[in-house]
Design a protein around this motif. Structure first.
Motif, PDB file in Angstrom:
ATOM      1  N   LEU A   1     -13.289 107.863 141.720  1.00 52.40           N
ATOM      2  CA  LEU A   1     -14.379 108.521 142.440  1.00 52.40           C
ATOM      3  C   LEU A   1     -15.638 107.660 142.489  1.00 52.40           C
ATOM      4  CD1 LEU A   1     -14.012 112.209 141.154  1.00 52.40           C
ATOM      5  CD2 LEU A   1     -13.322 111.258 143.371  1.00 52.40           C
ATOM      6  N   SER A   2     -15.754 106.706 141.576  1.00 52.35           N
ATOM      7  CA  SER A   2     -16.917 105.810 141.590  1.00 52.35           C
ATOM      8  C   SER A   2     -16.928 104.930 142.832  1.00 52.35           C
ATOM      9  CB  SER A   2     -16.937 104.941 140.330  1.00 52.35           C
ATOM     10  OG  SER A   2     -17.054 105.742 139.177  1.00 52.35           O
ATOM     11  N   HIS A   3     -15.777 104.845 143.527  1.00 51.06           N
ATOM     12  CA  HIS A   3     -15.684 103.985 144.705  1.00 51.06           C
ATOM     13  C   HIS A   3     -15.534 104.806 145.988  1.00 51.06           C
ATOM     14  CE1 HIS A   3     -15.236 100.566 141.983  1.00 51.06           C
ATOM     15  NE2 HIS A   3     -14.418 101.329 141.286  1.00 51.06           N
ATOM     16  N   ARG A   4     -15.781 106.089 145.873  1.00 51.24           N
ATOM     17  CA  ARG A   4     -15.789 106.944 147.054  1.00 51.24           C
ATOM     18  C   ARG A   4     -17.229 107.286 147.443  1.00 51.24           C
ATOM     19  NH1 ARG A   4     -11.125 111.612 146.476  1.00 51.24           N
ATOM     20  NH2 ARG A   4      -9.297 110.255 146.646  1.00 51.24           N
ATOM     21  N   HIS A   5     -17.330 107.963 148.562  1.00 52.92           N
ATOM     22  CA  HIS A   5     -18.632 108.459 149.044  1.00 52.92           C
ATOM     23  C   HIS A   5     -19.643 107.323 149.221  1.00 52.92           C
ATOM     24  CE1 HIS A   5     -16.923 112.333 148.022  1.00 52.92           C
ATOM     25  NE2 HIS A   5     -16.757 111.926 146.772  1.00 52.92           N
ATOM     26  N   THR A   6     -19.130 106.151 149.541  1.00 51.64           N
ATOM     27  CA  THR A   6     -20.034 105.002 149.696  1.00 51.64           C
ATOM     28  C   THR A   6     -20.890 105.105 150.961  1.00 51.64           C
ATOM     29  OG1 THR A   6     -18.231 103.792 150.772  1.00 51.64           O
ATOM     30  CG2 THR A   6     -18.537 103.449 148.413  1.00 51.64           C
TER      31      THR A   6
ATOM     32  N   GLY B   1      -8.384 103.986 152.414  1.00 49.29           N
ATOM     33  CA  GLY B   1      -9.124 104.592 153.509  1.00 49.29           C
ATOM     34  C   GLY B   1     -10.622 104.521 153.353  1.00 49.29           C
ATOM     35  N   GLU B   2     -11.094 104.122 152.175  1.00 53.36           N
ATOM     36  CA  GLU B   2     -12.543 103.967 151.991  1.00 53.36           C
ATOM     37  C   GLU B   2     -13.007 102.663 152.651  1.00 53.36           C
ATOM     38  OE1 GLU B   2     -14.613 106.206 150.546  1.00 53.36           O
ATOM     39  OE2 GLU B   2     -12.857 107.514 150.422  1.00 53.36           O
ATOM     40  N   PRO B   3     -14.300 102.492 152.826  1.00 55.95           N
ATOM     41  CA  PRO B   3     -14.801 101.238 153.412  1.00 55.95           C
ATOM     42  C   PRO B   3     -14.316 100.014 152.631  1.00 55.95           C
ATOM     43  CG  PRO B   3     -16.533 102.877 153.371  1.00 55.95           C
ATOM     44  CD  PRO B   3     -15.373 103.470 152.622  1.00 55.95           C
TER      45      PRO B   3
END
Length: 466
Positions: free
Chosen positions: A43-48, A148-150
């Motif tokens: 989760l530390s690498h989501r919501h960027t 799927g994250e940036p």
């Protein structure tokens, strides 16, 4: 679904609530951010794409905040105030600590105590302890969960996965562990030590490690005084289940056996963090000076190493170095040495290990040389066959050496003995045949003589009758 929502209004799942219980069961006091980084590092690498760091933090910690709120409704978690950074602190209740023990499969006395003033004064010391544990573990994200994250987020997650490993997982850690100088594990006497963290990870080369965290707010002399308690605890003897006395700490934790009569106590790691007015550097050096009697070794001239018999290996680092390098990097100063090393090197004694390895190798080579000499001497005594000149086999040599069942032809090898025995048996058979033939010839001659005598007798009788 409505009933479930009523029970867990924040909508948390069983897994999320178990994450919160497990993390708090080990750390005792933690923020949602720390719980998330340990339990769900992906989760530390989501919501960027969120606009600000605050919004990103709010988004990535939302699930665990909701789980903590649901646990609070169940009476397992309470709010413990706020940190100096205005983050809410979560603390387990007595019921929560028991529930966490079930999740962690730990007995109540293994759970450790609650830190003093956990929810007051910003919980600065527990926060440093928690950050120390996170920096030692270096939790790695599941890359499948950041797909799927940036690209930048995926690259950061990939870099975290490829970075050197930390020390095991949260289950190898315990906090606020009593080290009784008197009393019991469950009820330690006044004056006992209490370790901020205890790590047991033998599978990664850290069988037992005690950790003390300092925010540079405490006098160095008070930190040094803890090691008097540590030494009393390490020296305390207690009978184990086998009836034999051993150090009390060995009745609870496993560690390698002492080698070559050197009784080195378990290592203690000091983690300094610049939270107070005192300089980290000065604090670290001052504690080193004050604890010198506990860690200073004696030079072993023959082996070229320091012996730490009866000493406590004390290692120091800063939280900043630990975060940067991790346990595998050059972040640790073993008191008495002049360099920074990885943790395993710092808590070990590689010069002594190398000396003992050389000595063991020399002993093996000497034993091999002696074995070769014994083998050569034995070969020189090995008998040879009087007939063919071949050396006796081990079996033949043992056989002719028996006194209760002496072998025949002890001066011959097995093959020549077999031929000699066969020749003897054939000679005996031939002699028996010859004797049998002579017996038959004698019997036949006797029969002829008897027949001739009978015939002669009969002729005599017939002549008298005429």
């Amino acid at each position: 679904m409505a009933g479930k929502r009523k029970t867990n209004e924040a909508g948390s799942t069983n897994d999320l609530r178990a994450d919160v219980l497990s993390v708090l069961g080990v750390l005792k006091v933690a923020t949602a951010d720390q719980i998330q980084r340990l339990a769900s590092p992906h989760l530390s690498h989501r919501h960027t794409l969120k606009e600000t760091p605050a919004k990103r933090k709010e988004a990535r910690t939302a699930s665990h905040r909701g789980a903590a709120n649901d646990l609070r409704r169940h009476g397992l978690v309470v709010d413990g105030g706020r940190t100096r950074g205005n983050e809410e602190v979560r603390i387990l209740t007595a019921a929560g600590l028991a529930a966490a023990g079930l999740d962690l499969d730990r007995e109540p006395e293994e759970m450790g105590g609650m830190p003093k003033s956990a929810g007051r004064s910003g919980a600065s010391h527990p926060m440093t302890v928690n950050e120390t544990v996170i920096a030692l573990i270096r939790p790695k994200p599941d890359l499948d969960l950041v797909a799927g994250e940036p690209a930048e987020a995926v690259a950061a997650a990939q870099a975290a996965v490829e970075a050197p490993d930390g020390i095991d997982t949260l289950t190898s850690y315990a906090t606020e562990v009593a080290l009784p100088v008197k009393g019991t594990w469950k009820n330690p006497a006044i004056g006992s030590a209490r370790a901020d963290v205890v790590v047991t990870a033998p599978e990664v080369g850290v069988p037992l490690l005690f950790i003390e965290a300092d925010n540079c707010t405490e006098e160095a002399v008070l930190i040094a005084a803890r090691f008097d308690k540590y030494l009393r605890f390490f020296r305390r003897q207690e009978k184990d289940t086998d009836g034999k006395e051993k150090p009390m700490w060995r009745t609870r934790w496993s560690a390698p056996l002492w080698e070559e009569y050197e009784r080195v106590h378990p290592p203690v790691l000091l983690v300094f963090h610049q939270g107070g007015k005192r300089s980290v550097k000065n604090q670290m050096e001052r504690v080193a000076d004050l604890t010198r009697p506990h860690w200073q070794g004696r030079w072993h001239a023959e082996g070229g190493y320091h012996s730490y018999d009866g000493c406590i290996p004390i290692v120091a680092t800063t939280l900043e170095r630990l975060r940067e390098h991790g346990p595998a990097g050059p972040a640790f100063w073993r008191y008495g040495r002049d360099r920074l090393e990885p943790l395993q090197d710092a808590i070990g004694n590689h010069r002594r290990d190398a000396y003992l390895a050389r000595r063991r190798q020399a002993a093996r080579e000497e034993e091999r040389r002696r074995e070769e000499e014994r083998a050569a001497e034995r070969e020189a005594r090995r008998p040879t066959c009087a007939d063919c000149g071949a050396k006796f086999t081990d079996d033949r040599w043992r056989a002719v050496g028996y006194t209760h069942r002496p072998e025949s032809h002890t001066n011959l090898c097995e093959d020549c003995q077999s031929r000699a025995v066969a020749a003897e048996q054939q000679a005996k058979a031939d002699e028996r045949e010859r004797q049998e033939q002579l017996r038959r010839q004698a019997e036949e001659a006797a029969a002829r003589e008897a027949a001739e005598a009978e015939a002669k007798k009969n002729r005599g009788l017939f002549g008298r009758r005429r």
